[in-house]
Design a protein around this motif. Structure first.
Motif, PDB file in Angstrom:
ATOM      1  N   GLY A 151      15.805  15.620   8.175  1.00 12.60           N
ATOM      2  CA  GLY A 151      15.636  16.621   9.218  1.00 12.60           C
ATOM      3  C   GLY A 151      14.299  16.456   9.901  1.00 12.60           C
ATOM      4  O   GLY A 151      13.423  15.723   9.418  1.00 12.60           O
ATOM      5  N   PRO A 152      14.076  17.113  11.052  1.00 15.18           N
ATOM      6  CA  PRO A 152      12.807  16.961  11.780  1.00 15.18           C
ATOM      7  C   PRO A 152      11.625  17.502  10.974  1.00 15.18           C
ATOM      8  O   PRO A 152      11.747  18.490  10.252  1.00 15.18           O
ATOM      9  CB  PRO A 152      13.031  17.761  13.068  1.00 15.18           C
ATOM     10  CG  PRO A 152      14.141  18.710  12.748  1.00 15.18           C
ATOM     11  CD  PRO A 152      15.001  18.025  11.746  1.00 15.18           C
ATOM     12  N   ASN A 153      10.505  16.850  11.107  1.00 14.43           N
ATOM     13  CA  ASN A 153       9.267  17.257  10.435  1.00 14.43           C
ATOM     14  C   ASN A 153       8.463  18.135  11.391  1.00 14.43           C
ATOM     15  O   ASN A 153       8.055  17.673  12.460  1.00 14.43           O
ATOM     16  CB  ASN A 153       8.457  16.009  10.041  1.00 14.43           C
ATOM     17  CG  ASN A 153       7.232  16.360   9.231  1.00 14.43           C
ATOM     18  OD1 ASN A 153       7.163  17.409   8.601  1.00 14.43           O
ATOM     19  ND2 ASN A 153       6.248  15.471   9.232  1.00 14.43           N
ATOM     20  N   ALA A 160       0.848  -1.195   0.000  1.00 19.23           N
ATOM     21  CA  ALA A 160       0.000   0.000   0.000  1.00 19.23           C
ATOM     22  C   ALA A 160       0.878   1.237   0.000  1.00 19.23           C
ATOM     23  O   ALA A 160       1.981   1.240   0.547  1.00 19.23           O
ATOM     24  CB  ALA A 160      -0.919   0.004   1.224  1.00 19.23           C
ATOM     25  N   ALA A 161       0.362   2.299  -0.612  1.00 15.94           N
ATOM     26  CA  ALA A 161       1.107   3.554  -0.715  1.00 15.94           C
ATOM     27  C   ALA A 161       1.142   4.270   0.632  1.00 15.94           C
ATOM     28  O   ALA A 161       0.283   4.071   1.492  1.00 15.94           O
ATOM     29  CB  ALA A 161       0.476   4.449  -1.779  1.00 15.94           C
ATOM     30  N   ARG A 162       2.131   5.115   0.797  1.00 15.23           N
ATOM     31  CA  ARG A 162       2.283   5.886   2.032  1.00 15.23           C
ATOM     32  C   ARG A 162       1.100   6.833   2.220  1.00 15.23           C
ATOM     33  O   ARG A 162       0.455   7.273   1.267  1.00 15.23           O
ATOM     34  CB  ARG A 162       3.590   6.676   1.977  1.00 15.23           C
ATOM     35  CG  ARG A 162       3.640   7.759   0.906  1.00 15.23           C
ATOM     36  CD  ARG A 162       5.060   8.243   0.660  1.00 15.23           C
ATOM     37  NE  ARG A 162       5.871   7.188   0.057  1.00 15.23           N
ATOM     38  CZ  ARG A 162       7.189   7.289  -0.125  1.00 15.23           C
ATOM     39  NH1 ARG A 162       7.841   8.379   0.241  1.00 15.23           N
ATOM     40  NH2 ARG A 162       7.864   6.300  -0.675  1.00 15.23           N
ATOM     41  N   LEU A 163       0.823   7.178   3.479  1.00 17.95           N
ATOM     42  CA  LEU A 163      -0.276   8.084   3.807  1.00 17.95           C
ATOM     43  C   LEU A 163       0.181   9.537   3.873  1.00 17.95           C
ATOM     44  O   LEU A 163      -0.655  10.439   3.899  1.00 17.95           O
ATOM     45  CB  LEU A 163      -0.908   7.686   5.149  1.00 17.95           C
ATOM     46  CG  LEU A 163      -1.538   6.287   5.197  1.00 17.95           C
ATOM     47  CD1 LEU A 163      -2.131   6.021   6.581  1.00 17.95           C
ATOM     48  CD2 LEU A 163      -2.598   6.132   4.121  1.00 17.95           C
ATOM     49  N   HIS A 164       1.478   9.761   3.919  1.00 18.01           N
ATOM     50  CA  HIS A 164       2.040  11.110   3.988  1.00 18.01           C
ATOM     51  C   HIS A 164       3.249  11.145   3.058  1.00 18.01           C
ATOM     52  O   HIS A 164       4.002  10.179   2.972  1.00 18.01           O
ATOM     53  CB  HIS A 164       2.451  11.434   5.434  1.00 18.01           C
ATOM     54  CG  HIS A 164       2.876  12.853   5.661  1.00 18.01           C
ATOM     55  ND1 HIS A 164       4.105  13.352   5.243  1.00 18.01           N
ATOM     56  CD2 HIS A 164       2.234  13.888   6.272  1.00 18.01           C
ATOM     57  CE1 HIS A 164       4.200  14.620   5.593  1.00 18.01           C
ATOM     58  NE2 HIS A 164       3.078  14.976   6.224  1.00 18.01           N
ATOM     59  N   ARG A 165       3.447  12.253   2.392  1.00 19.07           N
ATOM     60  CA  ARG A 165       4.521  12.302   1.387  1.00 19.07           C
ATOM     61  C   ARG A 165       5.901  12.098   1.985  1.00 19.07           C
ATOM     62  O   ARG A 165       6.834  11.718   1.280  1.00 19.07           O
ATOM     63  CB  ARG A 165       4.459  13.618   0.611  1.00 19.07           C
ATOM     64  CG  ARG A 165       4.716  14.866   1.423  1.00 19.07           C
ATOM     65  CD  ARG A 165       4.300  16.109   0.644  1.00 19.07           C
ATOM     66  NE  ARG A 165       4.554  17.346   1.373  1.00 19.07           N
ATOM     67  CZ  ARG A 165       5.576  18.162   1.126  1.00 19.07           C
ATOM     68  NH1 ARG A 165       6.456  17.853   0.183  1.00 19.07           N
ATOM     69  NH2 ARG A 165       5.733  19.266   1.810  1.00 19.07           N
ATOM     70  N   HIS A 166       6.046  12.362   3.277  1.00 18.12           N
ATOM     71  CA  HIS A 166       7.346  12.126   3.924  1.00 18.12           C
ATOM     72  C   HIS A 166       7.392  10.778   4.644  1.00 18.12           C
ATOM     73  O   HIS A 166       8.371  10.474   5.326  1.00 18.12           O
ATOM     74  CB  HIS A 166       7.657  13.237   4.925  1.00 18.12           C
ATOM     75  CG  HIS A 166       7.752  14.598   4.301  1.00 18.12           C
ATOM     76  ND1 HIS A 166       8.401  14.807   3.107  1.00 18.12           N
ATOM     77  CD2 HIS A 166       7.274  15.812   4.712  1.00 18.12           C
ATOM     78  CE1 HIS A 166       8.317  16.108   2.801  1.00 18.12           C
ATOM     79  NE2 HIS A 166       7.651  16.723   3.749  1.00 18.12           N
ATOM     80  N   GLY A 167       6.346   9.988   4.508  1.00 19.75           N
ATOM     81  CA  GLY A 167       6.304   8.696   5.177  1.00 19.75           C
ATOM     82  C   GLY A 167       6.859   7.574   4.325  1.00 19.75           C
ATOM     83  O   GLY A 167       7.577   7.792   3.345  1.00 19.75           O
ATOM     84  N   LYS A 168       6.504   6.351   4.688  1.00 14.66           N
ATOM     85  CA  LYS A 168       6.993   5.155   3.999  1.00 14.66           C
ATOM     86  C   LYS A 168       5.806   4.350   3.491  1.00 14.66           C
ATOM     87  O   LYS A 168       4.749   4.313   4.130  1.00 14.66           O
ATOM     88  CB  LYS A 168       7.826   4.287   4.951  1.00 14.66           C
ATOM     89  CG  LYS A 168       9.063   4.989   5.516  1.00 14.66           C
ATOM     90  CD  LYS A 168       9.740   4.139   6.579  1.00 14.66           C
ATOM     91  CE  LYS A 168      10.944   4.851   7.179  1.00 14.66           C
ATOM     92  NZ  LYS A 168      11.555   4.062   8.279  1.00 14.66           N
ATOM     93  N   ASP A 169       5.991   3.697   2.333  1.00 14.21           N
ATOM     94  CA  ASP A 169       4.965   2.788   1.836  1.00 14.21           C
ATOM     95  C   ASP A 169       4.768   1.650   2.838  1.00 14.21           C
ATOM     96  O   ASP A 169       5.707   1.240   3.528  1.00 14.21           O
ATOM     97  CB  ASP A 169       5.365   2.203   0.481  1.00 14.21           C
ATOM     98  CG  ASP A 169       5.406   3.261  -0.620  1.00 14.21           C
ATOM     99  OD1 ASP A 169       4.781   4.321  -0.442  1.00 14.21           O
ATOM    100  OD2 ASP A 169       6.072   3.024  -1.647  1.00 14.21           O
TER     101      ASP A 169
END
Length: 578
Positions: free
Chosen positions: A189-191, A38-47
């Motif tokens: 870097g921190p989000n 499944a695709a990630r839920l946030h653009r900076h997250g992981k699949d």
């Protein structure tokens, strides 16, 4: 869902044939050929890693035992042939080993993850308290249930508690790419707005096992859910003569409390004699024991509902409500966070949408202005279908004939199809609610395992999402939200609760429905500020009905009627978030 004959049941009714006969072969097939994920839920997250659920016959096919012999550690021994196969093929297991939810992986290469999550059904991977009888479904039906949950919430990564915590990270990843001005390269870097690094709590916020609590003797934060029964001596004759005790349940109360809740994202900083600020997340030492409140209501400042007996530590939402009641707040000291944000908002939004969408699938009206009677009728119908036995449709027909929205004239095939649909929908709804409660509880995970020694750090402390203050703030807000509604209802109608257990409240009533005691405006709409019937988080539904004499008898014996109001042999659970 992988069955013993090699058939893989996927989301959308897709069937695949898996040729693997060992776990390493299975992992290779999943990553290279299956297309599961499944695709990630946030653009900076992981699949999401692929999830493969093994039936009992599939587990046997791969050489796994029928049950785990290590009931304490819940994992295969290091010398088990399957564990040795995995190591020989250069795959790794996480520190949890090969248990009900093993994760098989290799270190990422070129930014590409190589990880497969397994779930072993015969090892009780799906807890019946969260998933009902999902593990007894046909593989195709279970694939549908898990697929709906995965598409609306998150691909399960373990228990619903683990999944609830993983969803927080998926919705607000701790890091993001940032450009290094010196080198011009992109680095991690921190989000902003996320929990970016592990932070130790203040001493009064910590579990007693935590290193910062060693030697601390000045009290601890006690923000927990209500367990309260009114003193039977405070029951009036008029209440005792009412025929019914009616329990109402707050829908996903912790989820409602998480909405727009400011929490700390940085370390706690100690302050002496600070001015109280309801916008500052933190833990405050305050004396609320002098405040006089109606004893027919649970005290809003303690989980027992009893008056505090001296100074104590409180989370910000509790003191903000005390200030709302007109009390002057004079903290002796406090531990406050200066970097703050509504960290849980995306988590709340995702789970709320999942809960309401699944409710709609069950024919339950979700509009906030929906007719309360129509909602209660739809819920009764859903429960009748979900609890029905497909082999005893005559019993279901008799039950439907008694319900306003029931249709006893449907064919056997249509009734059986509705039973299956509602039963599976109930499993998804139960798992969503368990994800909420378990996720909040995991924020304060205590040490586990036989090798732990008191005072040592434990693995959960190294997670950015280990944060007992956030758990305390959510529960505190849920508790004062409930008190606000009971106080408003008492002011409008003179009715006071008989008992409260977490998010279940029991009232004496002239009739067997919440509509017999909840007030309404002249046009039939509910009165703002009291309990409202409906599907949304924070609204309420019928929990159960019993004779008033039954409730009084329990109260006089020192028992809580809210725990037993369902009357179906299943006591209500205290939603402590543990």
């Amino acid at each position: 869902m992988l069955d013993g004959d090699g058939t893989a049941y996927c989301l959308g009714g897709v069937l695949l044939e898996c040729p693997a006969t060992t776990i390493p072969q299975l992992v290779d097939w999943v990553l290279r050929e299956s297309g599961v994920g499944a695709a990630r839920l946030h653009r900076h997250g992981k699949d999401a890693d692929p999830l493969i659920v093994l039936t009992a016959s599939a587990a046997a096919r791969f050489g796994l035992p029928e049950r785990l012999e290590d009931r304490r550690g819940l994992r295969l021994a290091e010398d088990h042939p399957v564990v040795r196969q995995i190591a020989k093929a250069k795959w790794k297991l996480t520190q949890r080993g090969f248990g009900p939810w093993p994760r098989v992986y290799r270190p990422a290469q070129g930014g590409r993850r190589q990880c497969v999550q397994l779930a072993i059904l015969p090892w009780e991977a799906l807890d019946s308290r969260a998933w009902g009888g999902a593990d007894r479904l046909h593989p195709a039906d279970l694939a549908r249930v898990l697929g709906v949950f995965a598409s609306r919430v998150l691909t399960p990564r373990g228990s619903t508690a683990v999944t609830g915590l993983e969803l927080m990270t998926a919705m607000r990843p701790p890091t993001r790419p940032v450009k290094d001005e010196a080198t011009g390269e992109w680095v991690s870097g921190p989000n902003p707005g996320a929990l970016a690094r592990p932070v130790d709590p203040a001493p009064p916020e910590a579990p007693t096992e935590h290193p910062v609590a060693r030697g601390w003797e000045r009290g601890f934060l006690d923000e927990e859910a209500y367990q309260w029964v009114r003193d039977p001596d405070l029951l009036s004759d008029e209440e005792c003569l009412l025929p019914w005790a009616v329990g109402i349940d707050i829908n996903t109360a912790f989820l409602a409390a998480a909405s727009r809740l400011p929490v700390g994202l940085s370390e706690p900083v100690h302050h002496t004699a600070p001015v109280f600020d309801k916008k500052a997340p933190g833990t405050w030492l305050v004396d609320l024991s002098h405040i006089e409140l109606d004893p027919r209501l649970p005290n809003p400042f303690t989980p027992t509902g009893q008056r505090p007996d001296g100074p104590g530590w409180y989370a910000t939402p509790t003191l903000a409500y005390a200030e709302e009641l007109g009390c002057e707040i004079r903290p002796f000291e406090a531990y406050l966070r200066h970097e703050t944000g509504a960290y849980l908002d995306p988590w709340h939004d995702r789970l709320k949408d999942a809960y309401l969408t699944t409710s709609t699938d069950m024919g339950i009206p979700i509009d906030k202005d929906a007719d309360p009677t129509a909602y209660l009728d739809a819920m009764a119908l859903h429960k009748a279908y979900a609890a029905a036995d497909e082999t005893r449709l005559d019993v279901l027909r008799a039950a439907l004939a008694e319900l306003p929205a029931g249709r006893a004239d449907l064919s056997d095939d249509e009734l059986a199809a509705r039973v299956r649909r509602h039963r599976q929908g109930a499993m998804v709804l139960s798992a969503i609610k368990s994800t909420v409660k378990g996720g909040i509880g995991k924020l304060r995970e205590r040490p586990q395992g036989r090798h732990y020694k008191d005072g040592e750090r434990w693995p959960a402390l190294e997670r950015p999402t280990w944060n007992p203050y956030i758990r305390a703030a959510v529960i505190a807000k849920a508790r004062v939200n409930l008190h606000r509604k009971t106080a408003r209802l008492a002011a409008l109608t003179g009715l006071h609760p008989l008992a409260v257990l977490s998010d279940c409240v029991v009232y004496a009533s002239r009739g067997p429905s919440p509509l017999h005691f909840l007030p309404s405006n002249g046009d039939g709409t509910p009165v703002y500020g009291t309990f409202r019937i409906g599907a949304s988080p924070g609204f309420c539904k019928l929990e159960g009905v019993q004779d008033m004499a039954w409730a009084v008898d329990l109260m006089e014996q020192g028992y809580n009627p809210a725990r037993h109001i369902k009357g179906d042999g299943h006591d209500a659970q205290l939603d402590e978030g543990e």
